[in-house]
Design a protein around this motif. Structure first.
Motif, PDB file in Angstrom:
ATOM      1  N   GLN A 137      37.065  24.213  45.984  1.00  0.00           N
ATOM      2  CA  GLN A 137      37.358  24.618  47.352  1.00  0.00           C
ATOM      3  C   GLN A 137      38.802  25.105  47.488  1.00  0.00           C
ATOM      4  OE1 GLN A 137      36.331  21.311  49.887  1.00  0.00           O
ATOM      5  NE2 GLN A 137      34.237  21.203  49.114  1.00  0.00           N
ATOM      6  N   HIS A 138      39.581  24.951  46.428  1.00  0.00           N
ATOM      7  CA  HIS A 138      40.987  25.347  46.429  1.00  0.00           C
ATOM      8  C   HIS A 138      41.220  26.367  45.325  1.00  0.00           C
ATOM      9  CE1 HIS A 138      41.607  21.817  48.987  1.00  0.00           C
ATOM     10  NE2 HIS A 138      40.853  21.173  48.114  1.00  0.00           N
TER      11      HIS A 138
ATOM     12  N   ARG B 130      33.066  20.518  42.294  1.00  0.00           N
ATOM     13  CA  ARG B 130      32.725  21.196  43.554  1.00  0.00           C
ATOM     14  C   ARG B 130      33.876  21.101  44.542  1.00  0.00           C
ATOM     15  NH1 ARG B 130      31.431  20.252  48.485  1.00  0.00           N
ATOM     16  NH2 ARG B 130      31.603  17.989  48.228  1.00  0.00           N
ATOM     17  N   ARG B 131      34.494  19.928  44.636  1.00  0.00           N
ATOM     18  CA  ARG B 131      35.585  19.741  45.594  1.00  0.00           C
ATOM     19  C   ARG B 131      36.849  20.491  45.163  1.00  0.00           C
ATOM     20  NH1 ARG B 131      37.247  14.395  46.337  1.00  0.00           N
ATOM     21  NH2 ARG B 131      36.015  13.542  44.644  1.00  0.00           N
TER      22      ARG B 131
END
Length: 228
Positions: free
Chosen positions: A48-49, A44-45
């Motif tokens: 973000q990119h 998920r993190r």
């Protein structure tokens, strides 16, 4: 120019913070329930990119983590044994508390092979070559390059990037299971920063070490024990 994100795989049943900690090495063990949750949170993190490509150790605990990232980013994935941790041969599976003196000796005597495995220098050279290759790819990429690997690989990264003393790489601290280690250039130098999820959000802290066995407590989140 993109950046390189080094990802430590999620937790396995052999990860612990007490005397039951056992060395994983090249043992092909899966993530446990916590590790699977960490893989989802990591994915998920990372999502973000913008991600150009994912590289991954071919050991199962790493591929499980990487495949979670693939599902959230749809980025192509490349599996490689060059991102495996140090091959410690017959020491694998033993309690870290029992073999720590041997591990420390192997890290000082760089050319001494582990019983049934490889020397620390062989591991260091293999991983160094791959890390620098990934950095070159990242500098030519418009998006981030992700590499899913192991704890000892992340611990070695700052020394590789700085051309530091191979015998002073810590065996504790650094990124926890599921953490991200950003590698980026600042003032023409490579800087590594840990991106760790906490109850209050995400922390981004520059990696700093002051000894072989323990990172600076004021600079890093709570750390886990020596492992691969």
């Amino acid at each position: 120019m993109g950046r390189l994100i080094l990802v430590r795989h999620g937790k396995t049943v052999l990860n612990s913070l007490d005397d039951t900690e056992r060395l994983r090495g090249w043992m092909d063990i899966p993530l446990d329930e916590q590790g699977l949750r960490e893989a989802q949170e990591t994915a998920r993190r990372v999502a973000q990119h913008a991600v150009q490509r994912i590289y991954c150790s071919d050991l199962y605990r790493a591929t499980q983590t990487a495949e979670a990232v693939v599902r959230t980013t749809s980025a192509p994935i490349v599996y490689t044994s060059d991102l495996r941790p140090w091959n410690l041969g017959t020491l694998t599976g033993q309690r870290v508390a029992d073999i720590l003196p041997t591990l420390l000796q192997l890290e000082v005597d760089l050319e001494m092979p582990a019983p049934g495995g490889e020397s620390f220098l062989a591991f260091y050279n293999r991983y160094s070559k791959k890390l620098m290759e990934l950095l070159e790819i990242a500098t030519q990429s418009p998006a981030c390059i992700v590499a899913v690997t192991h704890h000892r690989n992340l611990l070695a990264a700052p020394t590789i990037l700085e051309g530091g003393d191979k015998t002073k790489i810590p065996v504790r601290g650094g990124a926890r299971t599921g953490d991200l280690l950003w590698v980026e250039q600042k003032d023409n130098k490579w800087i590594t920063r840990i991106d760790t999820s906490t109850t209050s959000g995400v922390l981004l802290k520059e990696v700093a070490y002051n000894s072989l066995v323990q990172p600076l407590a004021s600079q890093l989140p709570k750390s886990s024990g020596p492992e691969n």
